[in-house]
Design a protein around this motif. Sequence first.
Motif, short mmCIF file in Angstrom:
data_model
loop_
_atom_site.label_atom_id
_atom_site.label_comp_id
_atom_site.label_asym_id
_atom_site.label_seq_id
_atom_site.Cartn_x
_atom_site.Cartn_y
_atom_site.Cartn_z
N ALA A 17 0.93 -1.28 0.06
CA ALA A 17 0.15 -0.02 -0.03
C ALA A 17 0.83 1.21 -0.16
O ALA A 17 0.25 2.21 0.00
N LYS A 18 2.11 1.03 0.17
CA LYS A 18 3.15 2.33 0.17
C LYS A 18 2.70 2.97 1.10
O LYS A 18 2.99 4.34 1.17
N ASP A 19 2.32 2.51 2.54
CA ASP A 19 2.12 3.20 3.65
C ASP A 19 3.39 3.24 4.44
O ASP A 19 3.74 2.38 5.26
N LYS A 20 4.14 4.36 4.32
CA LYS A 20 5.53 4.58 4.72
C LYS A 20 5.51 4.75 6.43
O LYS A 20 6.30 4.17 6.98
N GLU A 21 4.38 5.36 7.06
CA GLU A 21 4.38 5.68 8.25
C GLU A 21 4.26 4.30 9.05
O GLU A 21 4.65 3.90 10.09
N THR A 22 3.08 3.57 8.60
CA THR A 22 2.83 2.27 9.19
C THR A 22 3.98 1.30 9.17
O THR A 22 4.29 0.78 10.11
N LEU A 23 4.62 1.44 8.03
CA LEU A 23 5.82 0.34 7.81
C LEU A 23 6.67 0.73 8.74
O LEU A 23 7.47 -0.04 9.36
N SER A 24 7.07 1.93 9.17
CA SER A 24 8.36 2.37 9.93
C SER A 24 7.91 1.92 11.32
O SER A 24 8.87 1.57 12.13
N VAL A 25 6.69 2.15 11.57
CA VAL A 25 6.11 1.75 13.22
C VAL A 25 6.19 0.13 13.29
O VAL A 25 6.80 -0.27 14.06
N ILE A 26 5.99 -0.69 12.22
CA ILE A 26 5.90 -1.87 12.27
C ILE A 26 7.31 -2.43 12.32
O ILE A 26 7.78 -3.04 13.13
N ARG A 27 8.29 -1.86 11.58
CA ARG A 27 9.78 -2.18 11.82
C ARG A 27 10.30 -1.82 12.77
O ARG A 27 11.20 -2.66 13.53
N MET A 28 9.84 -0.68 13.66
CA MET A 28 10.38 -0.19 14.82
C MET A 28 9.98 -1.54 15.85
O MET A 28 10.85 -1.81 16.73
N VAL A 29 8.70 -1.91 15.89
CA VAL A 29 8.32 -2.83 17.02
C VAL A 29 9.05 -4.14 16.75
O VAL A 29 9.49 -4.82 17.68
N LYS A 30 9.13 -4.44 15.26
CA LYS A 30 9.80 -6.03 15.16
C LYS A 30 11.22 -5.97 15.59
O LYS A 30 11.80 -6.77 16.17
N SER A 31 11.95 -4.70 15.40
CA SER A 31 13.43 -4.24 15.84
C SER A 31 13.40 -4.62 17.24
O SER A 31 14.26 -5.04 17.95
N ALA A 32 12.38 -3.95 18.09
CA ALA A 32 12.43 -3.85 19.45
C ALA A 32 12.42 -5.34 20.02
O ALA A 32 12.70 -5.77 20.93
N LEU A 33 11.25 -5.92 19.32
CA LEU A 33 11.11 -7.40 19.89
C LEU A 33 12.42 -8.15 19.61
O LEU A 33 12.68 -8.89 20.50
N SER A 34 13.00 -8.04 18.34
CA SER A 34 14.13 -8.80 18.14
C SER A 34 15.38 -8.66 19.05
O SER A 34 16.13 -9.42 19.68
N ASN A 35 15.53 -7.34 19.43
CA ASN A 35 16.49 -6.76 20.61
C ASN A 35 16.30 -7.48 21.86
O ASN A 35 16.97 -7.91 22.84
N GLU A 36 14.95 -7.62 22.36
CA GLU A 36 14.39 -8.25 23.51
C GLU A 36 14.86 -9.41 23.49
O GLU A 36 15.23 -10.08 24.53
N GLN A 37 14.38 -10.17 22.32
CA GLN A 37 14.91 -11.87 22.32
C GLN A 37 16.41 -12.01 22.42
O GLN A 37 16.49 -12.84 23.08
N ILE A 38 16.95 -11.01 21.94
CA ILE A 38 18.49 -11.23 21.91
C ILE A 38 18.94 -10.94 23.38
O ILE A 38 19.78 -11.95 23.89
N LYS A 39 18.50 -10.19 23.86
CA LYS A 39 18.56 -9.79 25.42
C LYS A 39 18.33 -10.87 26.28
O LYS A 39 18.99 -11.12 27.06
N LEU A 40 17.15 -11.49 25.98
CA LEU A 40 16.84 -12.25 27.01
C LEU A 40 17.34 -13.76 26.51
O LEU A 40 17.40 -14.64 27.64
N GLY A 41 17.84 -13.89 25.33
CA GLY A 41 18.45 -15.34 25.01
C GLY A 41 17.52 -16.47 24.66
O GLY A 41 18.04 -17.53 24.63
N HIS A 42 16.18 -16.09 24.59
CA HIS A 42 15.28 -17.05 24.18
C HIS A 42 14.22 -16.57 23.47
O HIS A 42 14.03 -15.36 23.68
N ASP A 43 13.45 -17.57 23.01
CA ASP A 43 11.97 -16.79 22.20
C ASP A 43 11.16 -16.29 23.24
O ASP A 43 11.05 -16.50 24.38
N LEU A 44 10.60 -15.13 22.63
CA LEU A 44 9.88 -14.28 23.46
C LEU A 44 8.43 -15.13 23.90
O LEU A 44 7.73 -15.38 22.83
#
Length: 146
Positions: A17-44
């Motif tokens: 849909a070329k929705d840049k705002e939504t895309l950036s927020v989703i990427r930010m959330v995915k990145s935060a989730l990935s960082n948390e997963q790495i920090k905890l060392g296991h699946d969330l």
Amino acid sequence: MGLLAQLTEDMKTAMKAKDKETLSVIRMVKSALSNEQIKLGHDLTADDEMTVLSREMKQRVEELTSYQEANREDLAEGIQQQIAVLNKYMPKQLSESEVEEIVKATISEVGATSKADMGKVMGALMPKVKGKADGKLVSQKVQSLL
């Protein structure tokens, strides 16, 4: 469907849909989730995911407040859009009366009688309302009912 799978699907939809705002927020959330997963060392777990989402939402709300206090409506508008996207992934928020009922039940469960017992009440209460109610509201309700 797990949160990461839902985010991936929504990311694809936003790209098409070329929705840049939504895309950036989703990427930010995915990145935060990935960082948390790495920090905890296991699946969330679902609780871990909710913690990350709540943290991201809280950051946006604080940003919005500071922008509004500084009369920066141009920046506040962008943050409001981010909050709207994040709200899609948050659980339904409890109303003030629902929070009050849960607080009353927890106070009687714990047997709290004074403000000195606030720590016990909050410790038992927060897992019940995690991600579903603002911590400030919960704290205020506990203080007023003790």
